[in-house]
Design a protein around this motif. Structure first.
Motif, PDB file in Angstrom:
ATOM      1  N   GLN A  19       0.872  -1.175   0.000  1.00  0.00           N
ATOM      2  CA  GLN A  19       0.000   0.000   0.000  1.00  0.00           C
ATOM      3  C   GLN A  19       0.912   1.229   0.000  1.00  0.00           C
ATOM      4  O   GLN A  19       1.375   1.664   1.048  1.00  0.00           O
ATOM      5  N   PRO A  20       1.191   1.787  -1.177  1.00  0.00           N
ATOM      6  CA  PRO A  20       2.056   2.972  -1.233  1.00  0.00           C
ATOM      7  C   PRO A  20       1.311   4.230  -0.807  1.00  0.00           C
ATOM      8  O   PRO A  20       0.080   4.260  -0.778  1.00  0.00           O
TER       9      PRO A  20
ATOM     10  N   LEU B  52       1.849 -10.887   2.770  1.00  0.00           N
ATOM     11  CA  LEU B  52       2.105  -9.996   3.895  1.00  0.00           C
ATOM     12  C   LEU B  52       1.895  -8.568   3.402  1.00  0.00           C
ATOM     13  O   LEU B  52       2.457  -8.174   2.382  1.00  0.00           O
ATOM     14  N   LYS B  53       1.076  -7.804   4.114  1.00  0.00           N
ATOM     15  CA  LYS B  53       0.791  -6.427   3.700  1.00  0.00           C
ATOM     16  C   LYS B  53       1.804  -5.486   4.334  1.00  0.00           C
ATOM     17  O   LYS B  53       2.083  -5.564   5.532  1.00  0.00           O
TER      18      LYS B  53
ATOM     19  N   LEU C  29      10.606  -0.106  -0.665  1.00  0.00           N
ATOM     20  CA  LEU C  29      10.301  -1.457  -0.190  1.00  0.00           C
ATOM     21  C   LEU C  29      11.580  -2.268  -0.009  1.00  0.00           C
ATOM     22  O   LEU C  29      11.790  -2.890   1.028  1.00  0.00           O
ATOM     23  N   VAL C  30      12.440  -2.261  -1.005  1.00  0.00           N
ATOM     24  CA  VAL C  30      13.695  -3.014  -0.924  1.00  0.00           C
ATOM     25  C   VAL C  30      14.542  -2.488   0.237  1.00  0.00           C
ATOM     26  O   VAL C  30      15.084  -3.261   1.032  1.00  0.00           O
TER      27      VAL C  30
ATOM     28  N   SER D  51       2.680  -3.339  -9.842  1.00  0.00           N
ATOM     29  CA  SER D  51       1.501  -3.895  -9.187  1.00  0.00           C
ATOM     30  C   SER D  51       1.619  -3.743  -7.674  1.00  0.00           C
ATOM     31  O   SER D  51       2.716  -3.593  -7.145  1.00  0.00           O
ATOM     32  N   ARG D  52       0.496  -3.805  -6.988  1.00  0.00           N
ATOM     33  CA  ARG D  52       0.537  -3.815  -5.528  1.00  0.00           C
ATOM     34  C   ARG D  52       1.020  -5.166  -5.009  1.00  0.00           C
ATOM     35  O   ARG D  52       1.553  -5.249  -3.914  1.00  0.00           O
TER      36      ARG D  52
END
Length: 97
Positions: free
Chosen positions: A20-21, A36-37, A53-54, A76-77
């Motif tokens: 969720q950006p 995992l969200k 994210l990384v 993509s999400r």
């Protein structure tokens, strides 16, 4: 073992994530189906969310960024990442379950 991560034969771990950006802060948000969200503070523009994210996962797992590779889901999400140099117990603890 959880559905959102899998051990591969060569010692790597594959993570299935729902991202969720644009969130207020970067954090783990529990499970979202078989993924995992993760909420990311970075916007989904020009790859900034993917970079964040990384960086976030590498920092949490105390690994170099090169040990965390985005395998699929660049736009993509739902994303699949591959992690080397960590163990399944440490990965499992990420979700808090």
């Amino acid at each position: 073992m959880s559905e959102w991560f899998r051990l591969t034969g060569d010692g790597r771990i594959t993570l299935t994530l729902h991202i969720q950006p644009g969130a207020k802060k970067t954090e783990f948000a529990g499970l979202h189906g078989d993924a995992l969200k993760i909420r990311l503070a970075a916007p989904p523009v020009d790859g900034k969310a993917n970079e964040a994210l990384v960086r976030f996962l590498a920092d949490v797992l105390d690994l170099p960024k090169s040990a965390v590779i985005l395998k699929s889901g660049q736009t993509s999400r739902r994303k699949v990442l591959e992690v080397t140099g960590s163990d399944s117990a440490r990965i499992s603890a990420l979700s808090g379950i």
